[in-house]
Scaffold this active site. Structure first.
Site, PDB file in Angstrom:
ATOM      1  N   LYS A 258       0.742  -1.667  -0.114  1.00  0.00           N
ATOM      2  CA  LYS A 258      -0.230   0.523  -0.254  1.00  0.00           C
ATOM      3  C   LYS A 258       0.824   1.658   0.256  1.00  0.00           C
ATOM      4  CE  LYS A 258      -3.993  -2.340   0.380  1.00  0.00           C
ATOM      5  NZ  LYS A 258      -4.983  -2.307  -0.723  1.00  0.00           N
TER       6      LYS A 258
ATOM      7  N   LYS B 212      -2.275 -11.597  -9.683  1.00  0.00           N
ATOM      8  CA  LYS B 212      -3.574 -11.383  -9.553  1.00  0.00           C
ATOM      9  C   LYS B 212      -4.744 -10.729 -10.786  1.00  0.00           C
ATOM     10  CE  LYS B 212      -5.141  -9.504  -5.499  1.00  0.00           C
ATOM     11  NZ  LYS B 212      -5.812 -10.678  -4.064  1.00  0.00           N
TER      12      LYS B 212
ATOM     13  N   LYS C  34      -9.291  -6.079  -8.312  1.00  0.00           N
ATOM     14  CA  LYS C  34     -10.042  -5.021  -8.322  1.00  0.00           C
ATOM     15  C   LYS C  34      -9.479  -3.668  -8.328  1.00  0.00           C
ATOM     16  CE  LYS C  34     -13.289  -5.524  -4.685  1.00  0.00           C
ATOM     17  NZ  LYS C  34     -13.007  -7.175  -4.154  1.00  0.00           N
TER      18      LYS C  34
HETATM   19  P1  ADP Z   1      -9.599  -7.797  -4.111  1.00  0.00           P
HETATM   20  O1  ADP Z   1      -7.794  -8.315  -4.132  1.00  0.00           O
HETATM   21  O2  ADP Z   1      -9.912  -7.952  -5.733  1.00  0.00           O
HETATM   22  O3  ADP Z   1      -9.844  -6.036  -4.221  1.00  0.00           O
HETATM   23  P2  ADP Z   1     -10.449  -8.775  -2.228  1.00  0.00           P
HETATM   24  O4  ADP Z   1      -8.457  -8.767  -1.765  1.00  0.00           O
HETATM   25  O5  ADP Z   1     -11.254  -8.251  -1.286  1.00  0.00           O
HETATM   26  O6  ADP Z   1     -10.229  -8.823  -3.595  1.00  0.00           O
HETATM   27  O7  ADP Z   1     -10.404 -10.200  -1.836  1.00  0.00           O
HETATM   28  C1  ADP Z   1     -11.777 -11.065  -0.639  1.00  0.00           C
HETATM   29  C2  ADP Z   1     -11.376 -12.452  -0.765  1.00  0.00           C
HETATM   30  O8  ADP Z   1     -11.405 -13.270  -2.608  1.00  0.00           O
HETATM   31  C3  ADP Z   1      -9.778 -12.625  -0.036  1.00  0.00           C
HETATM   32  O9  ADP Z   1     -10.506 -13.926   0.438  1.00  0.00           O
HETATM   33  C4  ADP Z   1      -9.321 -12.779  -1.044  1.00  0.00           C
HETATM   34  O10 ADP Z   1      -8.049 -14.158  -0.854  1.00  0.00           O
HETATM   35  C5  ADP Z   1      -9.645 -13.520  -2.399  1.00  0.00           C
HETATM   36  N1  ADP Z   1      -9.373 -13.366  -3.971  1.00  0.00           N
HETATM   37  C6  ADP Z   1      -9.138 -11.893  -3.991  1.00  0.00           C
HETATM   38  N2  ADP Z   1      -8.609 -12.136  -5.315  1.00  0.00           N
HETATM   39  C7  ADP Z   1      -7.695 -13.734  -5.689  1.00  0.00           C
HETATM   40  C8  ADP Z   1      -7.521 -14.046  -6.890  1.00  0.00           C
HETATM   41  N3  ADP Z   1      -6.597 -13.564  -7.885  1.00  0.00           N
HETATM   42  N4  ADP Z   1      -7.272 -15.154  -6.838  1.00  0.00           N
HETATM   43  C9  ADP Z   1      -8.047 -16.297  -5.419  1.00  0.00           C
HETATM   44  N5  ADP Z   1      -8.195 -15.348  -4.322  1.00  0.00           N
HETATM   45  C10 ADP Z   1      -8.514 -13.911  -4.512  1.00  0.00           C
END
Ligand code: ADP
Ligand code: TRP
Length: 330
Positions: free
Chosen positions: A111, A194, A197
């Protein structure tokens, strides 16, 4: 039967990474364990969203949870900020979390690198709030994607440190969990990293994306000029396409394109077309349910109310115990 807790930040719509990393497990686990699934709206405040947009995101995630198959009658489905006990436990757990370990956390360092203009204390203590989310229900299993592994390790440290300090076994150790044992990392469409969003535009496929949008995003995915030798190892961007195919396509389709790759006559255009169609097929029922549930305000309000009540019942028990152990209850 074990206690399960997991949440997703309400920073927008849900994507296939969220689905395969987290929600797919929620759906399977809800029938086997005591489950608490929530929308981490307080965590989403670190990025300072505007009130209207923030409210809408919370609602979207709830709609998508339900559309994906979470049953509010069998698991407890709630919004984090509806359970003030979590915020109080967060404050108390801040006393056993060290600034040094929080500063060393990979997601915090990331961050700082990406948003040097908004390094608020909420970001630093993000893992403490996440630990409070989990241990408030004394959970042992936490279905999350691979990126959350370090946060779970921190939650275990805080829980153990608290137990040790007050010489009471209040909290069990929570562990990251995935059905296939290995934690999942779903790749994005931009050739590296990965699906997420907050990554670049077009990197993530959202559950609510229309077929046209899915086709457009997949056709724009990064590829290379193709293999030149049989059986060559795949570069990251191509291996990502195969990994995505592994999630949504049939075994025959995957075998077909693996063969084409190994024979050096793969046509990425064809592969992407197939991948897009398989993603559309996979998300189709979800998209339909999202549209239906979206309109049902009564259902959404009922779920929110019921969830908050059930979650608070469990949370207040733990908080009472914690306050007693600390010496706060007179
Ligand atoms: P983002 O990375 O889009 O902001 P979040 O951090 O809110 O999403 O993730 C919410 C859940 O989804 C967590 O359990 C996270 O590990 C899972 N998650 C998010 N992106 C991935 C990904 N690319 N592959 C596997 N799990 C993911
Ligand atoms: N940090 C998680 C993420 O970004 C979201 C989250 C908040 C969470 N609290 C949690 C996940 C508790 C599991 C349990 O994905």
């Amino acid at each position: 039967m074990e206690t399960v807790v997991s949440g997703i930040r309400s920073t927008g719509n849900l994507h296939l990474g969220n689905y395969f990393g987290a929600i797919r497990n929620f759906i399977k686990m809800q029938h086997e364990h005591r489950c608490f699934f929530f929308i981490a709206d307080l965590h989403a405040l670190t990025t300072h969203p505007k009130a209207d947009q923030f409210r809408q995101s919370v609602r979207n995630v709830l709609v998508e949870y339900l559309a994906a198959g979470l049953d509010p009658e069998v698991s407890t489905l709630y919004i984090q900020s509806d359970v003030p006990e979590i915020s109080e436990l967060y404050l108390l757990m801040n006393m056993v979390a060290y600034v040094g370990e929080l500063e060393r956390c990979t997601s915090f360092k990331e961050k700082i690198r990406k948003h040097p203009d908004n390094i608020n204390a909420g970001l630093l203590t993000y893992p403490v709030l996440m630990a409070a989310d989990i241990i408030i229900h004394k959970a042992t299993k936490v279905p999350v994607g691979k990126d959350q592994e370090q946060h779970l390790e921190m939650a275990r440290n805080f829980a153990n440190r608290f137990n040790h300090l007050y010489e009471k076994d209040v909290f069990p150790e929570p562990y990251a969990y995935n059905f296939g044992n290995q934690l999942v990392k779903v790749p994005g469409l931009d050739g590296s990293g990965k699906m997420g969003k907050s990554e670049g535009e077009g990197n993530a496929i959202f559950l609510a994306d229309s077929p046209e949008v899915i086709r457009k995003k997949v056709m724009r995915a990064v590829t290379d000029s193709g293999p030149t030798e049989p059986g060559q190892t795949k570069p990251e961007s191509i291996s990502n396409l195969f990994q995505l195919m592994n999630l949504v396509s049939s075994a025959d389709t995957i075998a077909f394109f693996e063969e084409r790759w190994n024979a050096c006559d793969i046509r990425y255009g064809d592969m992407k077309k197939q991948l897009a169609e398989d993603m559309i097929l996979f998300t189709h029922p979800l998209r339909e349910r999202i549209a239906d549930i979206q309109k049902d305000d009564d259902l959404l309000n009922r779920v929110i109310r019921q969830g908050a009540e059930k979650a608070r019942e469990s949370a207040s028990k733990t908080l009472h115990e914690v306050r007693t152990v600390i010496g706060l209850n007179r």
